[in-house]
Write an enzyme that holds these catalytic residues in place. Structure first.
Site, PDB file in Angstrom:
ATOM      1  N   LYS A   1       1.054  -1.291   0.121  1.00 56.83           N
ATOM      2  CA  LYS A   1      -0.066   0.289   0.314  1.00 56.83           C
ATOM      3  C   LYS A   1       0.371   1.265   0.010  1.00 56.83           C
ATOM      4  CE  LYS A   1      -1.233   1.496   4.208  1.00 56.83           C
ATOM      5  NZ  LYS A   1      -1.376   2.816   3.965  1.00 56.83           N
ATOM      6  N   ASN A   2       1.497   1.324   0.499  1.00 58.06           N
ATOM      7  CA  ASN A   2       2.898   2.618   1.049  1.00 58.06           C
ATOM      8  C   ASN A   2       3.818   2.821  -0.367  1.00 58.06           C
ATOM      9  OD1 ASN A   2       1.875   2.762   3.318  1.00 58.06           O
ATOM     10  ND2 ASN A   2       2.779   2.169   4.546  1.00 58.06           N
TER      11      ASN A   2
ATOM     12  N   ASP B   1       4.940   0.422  12.269  1.00 59.80           N
ATOM     13  CA  ASP B   1       4.281  -0.246  11.886  1.00 59.80           C
ATOM     14  C   ASP B   1       4.132  -2.007  12.235  1.00 59.80           C
ATOM     15  OD1 ASP B   1       3.463   1.249   7.976  1.00 59.80           O
ATOM     16  OD2 ASP B   1       3.334   2.222  10.356  1.00 59.80           O
TER      17      ASP B   1
ATOM     18  N   ARG C   1      -8.580  -1.056   4.672  1.00 64.14           N
ATOM     19  CA  ARG C   1      -7.638   0.707   4.185  1.00 64.14           C
ATOM     20  C   ARG C   1      -6.138  -0.202   3.927  1.00 64.14           C
ATOM     21  NH1 ARG C   1      -7.357   5.886   8.001  1.00 64.14           N
ATOM     22  NH2 ARG C   1      -5.989   6.238   5.978  1.00 64.14           N
TER      23      ARG C   1
ATOM     24  N   CYS D   1      -4.541  11.778  13.117  1.00 64.61           N
ATOM     25  CA  CYS D   1      -5.445  10.374  13.149  1.00 64.61           C
ATOM     26  C   CYS D   1      -4.937   9.836  14.495  1.00 64.61           C
ATOM     27  CB  CYS D   1      -4.697  10.305  11.989  1.00 64.61           C
ATOM     28  SG  CYS D   1      -3.138   9.185  12.008  1.00 64.61           S
TER      29      CYS D   1
ATOM     30  N   ARG E   1       0.639  14.418  13.717  1.00 63.75           N
ATOM     31  CA  ARG E   1       1.123  13.253  11.997  1.00 63.75           C
ATOM     32  C   ARG E   1       1.076  15.139  11.393  1.00 63.75           C
ATOM     33  NH1 ARG E   1      -1.336   8.274   9.803  1.00 63.75           N
ATOM     34  NH2 ARG E   1       1.004   8.208   8.211  1.00 63.75           N
TER      35      ARG E   1
HETATM   36  C1  EPZ Z   1       4.289   6.851   6.230  1.00 66.28           C
HETATM   37  O1  EPZ Z   1       3.483   7.636   7.147  1.00 66.28           O
HETATM   38  C2  EPZ Z   1       3.932   5.671   6.536  1.00 66.28           C
HETATM   39  N1  EPZ Z   1       2.372   6.022   4.631  1.00 66.28           N
HETATM   40  C3  EPZ Z   1       3.056   5.050   7.757  1.00 66.28           C
HETATM   41  O2  EPZ Z   1       1.921   3.942   7.583  1.00 66.28           O
HETATM   42  C4  EPZ Z   1       4.045   4.690   8.520  1.00 66.28           C
HETATM   43  O3  EPZ Z   1       3.844   4.466  10.436  1.00 66.28           O
HETATM   44  C5  EPZ Z   1       5.181   5.899   8.894  1.00 66.28           C
HETATM   45  O4  EPZ Z   1       5.140   6.605   7.310  1.00 66.28           O
HETATM   46  C6  EPZ Z   1       6.557   6.048   9.978  1.00 66.28           C
HETATM   47  O5  EPZ Z   1       7.584   4.578   9.012  1.00 66.28           O
HETATM   48  C7  EPZ Z   1       2.553   5.864   4.168  1.00 66.28           C
HETATM   49  O6  EPZ Z   1       3.818   5.930   3.920  1.00 66.28           O
HETATM   50  C8  EPZ Z   1       1.668   6.378   3.398  1.00 66.28           C
HETATM   51  P1  EPZ Z   1       6.311  10.275   7.906  1.00 66.28           P
HETATM   52  P2  EPZ Z   1       4.254   9.388   7.167  1.00 66.28           P
HETATM   53  O7  EPZ Z   1       5.997  11.497   7.408  1.00 66.28           O
HETATM   54  O8  EPZ Z   1       4.983   9.723   5.623  1.00 66.28           O
HETATM   55  C9  EPZ Z   1       7.109  13.061  12.155  1.00 66.28           C
HETATM   56  C10 EPZ Z   1       0.395   2.620   7.821  1.00 66.28           C
HETATM   57  O9  EPZ Z   1       0.189   1.573   8.744  1.00 66.28           O
HETATM   58  N2  EPZ Z   1       6.774  15.111  10.892  1.00 66.28           N
HETATM   59  O10 EPZ Z   1       7.612   9.101   8.187  1.00 66.28           O
HETATM   60  O11 EPZ Z   1       3.313  10.183   7.693  1.00 66.28           O
HETATM   61  C11 EPZ Z   1       5.657  12.645  12.401  1.00 66.28           C
HETATM   62  O12 EPZ Z   1       4.207  12.973  13.027  1.00 66.28           O
HETATM   63  C12 EPZ Z   1       0.690   3.756   7.887  1.00 66.28           C
HETATM   64  O13 EPZ Z   1       0.888   2.224   6.701  1.00 66.28           O
HETATM   65  C13 EPZ Z   1       6.382  15.792  11.372  1.00 66.28           C
HETATM   66  O14 EPZ Z   1       6.942  16.149  12.534  1.00 66.28           O
HETATM   67  O15 EPZ Z   1       4.671   9.342   7.983  1.00 66.28           O
HETATM   68  C14 EPZ Z   1       6.428  11.155  13.096  1.00 66.28           C
HETATM   69  O16 EPZ Z   1       6.325  11.063  14.542  1.00 66.28           O
HETATM   70  C15 EPZ Z   1       0.799   4.626   8.868  1.00 66.28           C
HETATM   71  N3  EPZ Z   1       6.606  16.732  10.045  1.00 66.28           N
HETATM   72  C16 EPZ Z   1       7.674  11.229  12.181  1.00 66.28           C
HETATM   73  O17 EPZ Z   1       7.461  12.719  11.489  1.00 66.28           O
HETATM   74  C17 EPZ Z   1       5.987  16.678   9.010  1.00 66.28           C
HETATM   75  O18 EPZ Z   1       5.677  16.875   8.491  1.00 66.28           O
HETATM   76  C18 EPZ Z   1       7.450  10.232  11.327  1.00 66.28           C
HETATM   77  O19 EPZ Z   1       6.813  10.505   9.852  1.00 66.28           O
HETATM   78  C19 EPZ Z   1       6.226  14.814   8.257  1.00 66.28           C
HETATM   79  C20 EPZ Z   1       6.451  14.273   9.661  1.00 66.28           C
END
Ligand code: EPZ
Length: 421
Positions: free
Chosen positions: A22-23, A308, A400, A117, A122
């Site tokens: 999915k990702n 995850d 999802r 969420c 996030r």
């Molecule tokens: C991706 O989410 C995945 N989703 C998530 O999978 C996964 O848990 C996550 O990466 C971490 O591996 C997809 O790829 C669609 P991040 P993403 O930006 O990109 C902080 C699932 O179950 N952050 O890597 O949204 C954030 O709050 C989902 O399939 C900021 O602070 O995660 C988090 O603490 C859930 N500011 C950390 O970074 C930003 O602008 C990592 O988030 C962006 C992120």
């Protein structure tokens, strides 16, 4: 509302075919906006999030033809507007992935802020800062990101203070069409990010450092791309979830259509607990273990232990001998499954972002509620060894990201039914 009814399972047996990731599908679908030609994408997982992003692309004007539930042809030739509306974005935060491509191609877009969420706030501040660094003017108004880059985006040095998967993907896609060179320092290097880089490279974009935390991307200066047919990589988190189902029931099951190297952190941890594996290039058989040893886990970015998989391993920890310790370092609220596992009888102690799980604890079936995608799968894993019957509610979370999960589990011998009430 649908719910899943699961009866305690004897050990599982047989094979399960893992779907596409999915990702990886989500950023690749967004990347079709960088082309006006047809893009053929196969091995897509048949899950709600992929359908939601496809609907968003159609809403923008792209033409999508489904060959079957796992294969589509997308043609983003006639994009009629560049507004990713709240009603679609609120269903799936990964819709933020259209920001980079739309801004790079059209110089203007409005993308609804995804909002938080269940697992955390996030924010998308790092996405926005990166776009501004590439020359965009960004305003936040009425819940929308309003982004302008009249003369297109220009290559820049982007240093991410935090590793962000979709933040890296947004910049990679924007940089592909930008004027000049972009360097991304502290980029994510998850397999899904690697596949996005590979399909861009195959379309002629010069990218160096693929698979590392430092990427250099030579932009096309606004010239649209032409993608070769794309096959989505296998889903390492779906694979890890089925491995945990096999592990908690101490079964021998075989996963097909996987990429074993993407699972190293997961299989290493399962070996530490006591399991062993027969591996081939695209399949993996988990073998039962005489004893399940307790373990420690800290979630980190790839290639470390994936966040995850944290909930699924917590369910497994309830059956491991001794006290397991799980530290969640990526998200501030990713323990929503704890109270639901406790309803089944799990012995879990929480302190901040640390969870201590004492086992083995006999679990007893009950009504439980899914709170987010991976928490839902953790409840299924726990239900497999919970005495009697467990009903898992709000399984829209599950749909999802897991393709035909009850069908796949039934194929492994699980007594599972989807009911409505
Ligand atoms: C991706 O989410 C995945 N989703 C998530 O999978 C996964 O848990 C996550 O990466 C971490 O591996 C997809 O790829 C669609 P991040 P993403 O930006 O990109 C902080 C699932 O179950 N952050 O890597 O949204 C954030 O709050 C989902 O399939 C900021 O602070 O995660 C988090 O603490 C859930 N500011 C950390 O970074 C930003 O602008 C990592 O988030 C962006 C992120």
């Amino acid at each position: 509302m649908d719910y899943l009814q699961i009866t305690k399972s004897p050990s599982l047996k047989g094979n399960v075919t893992i779907s596409g990731a999915k990702n990886s599908a989500l950023p690749i679908l967004a990347a079709t906006l960088l082309s006006q030609n047809e893009v053929h994408i196969s091995n897509l997982p048949d899950v709600v999030d992929v359908k939601t992003l496809a609907k968003l692309l159609e809403h923008l004007g792209a033409n999508i033809a489904w060959e079957n539930p796992n294969t589509l042809i997308c043609e983003a030739k006639q994009i009629i507007h560049t507004k990713a509306i709240y009603d679609i974005v609120r269903k799936m935060r990964a819709s933020i992935l259209v920001l980079g491509p739309l801004l790079a191609r059209f110089g203007y877009c409005e993308v609804s802020l995804p909002g938080g969420c269940a697992i955390g706030a996030r924010p998308v501040d790092l996405h926005i800062k990166a776009m501004e660094k590439m020359g965009a003017n960004i305003q936040i108004k009425g819940g929308y990101i309003i982004a302008q880059a009249k003369n297109g985006l220009k290559g820049a040095d982007i240093l991410f203070d935090k590793i962000t998967v979709t933040g890296s993907e947004n910049v990679i896609m924007a940089a592909a069409l930008a004027h000049g060179k972009t360097r991304i320092i502290n980029a994510a290097k998850e397999p899904e990010v690697v596949q996005l880089c590979e399909i861009l490279q195959e379309s002629g974009v010069k990218i160096e450092g693929i698979g590392t935390n430092e990427l250099t991307i030579e932009g096309s200066g606004g010239e649209l791309l032409d993608f070769k047919p794309i096959r989505i990589i296998p889903d390492r988190i779906e694979a890890g979830t089925y491995l945990c189902a096999g592990a908690i029931t101490n079964s021998s099951i075989t996963l097909e259509n996987i990429q074993p190297t993407h699972l190293a952190a997961i299989t290493d941890k399962l070996e530490e607990i006591g399991f062993s594996f027969n591996k081939s290039t695209d399949s993996l058989t988990i073998l039962p273990s005489a004893k399940l040893k307790s373990f420690e886990v800290i979630t980190t970015e790839y290639p470390g232990f994936p966040t995850d998989m944290q909930a699924q391993f917590m369910a497994l920890a309830t059956q491991c001998e001794g006290a397991s310790v799980i530290e969640e370092r990526l998200f501030e609220n990713r323990f929503m499954h704890v109270s639901e596992l406790q309803r089944l009888g799990a012995d879990i102690y929480l302190k901040g972002n640390l969870a201590k799980v004492v086992g083995p604890t006999p679990l007893i079936g009950a009504d439980v509620m899914a709170t987010d995608l991976r928490a839902s799968s953790a409840l299924i894993i726990a239900a497999l060894v919970s005495e009697g019957v467990t009903n898992i509610h709000r399984i829209y979370h599950l749909d999802r990201g897991y393709e035909s999960i009850e069908h796949k589990l039934r194929g492994l011998g699980v007594n599972i039914t989807r009911l409505s009430r």
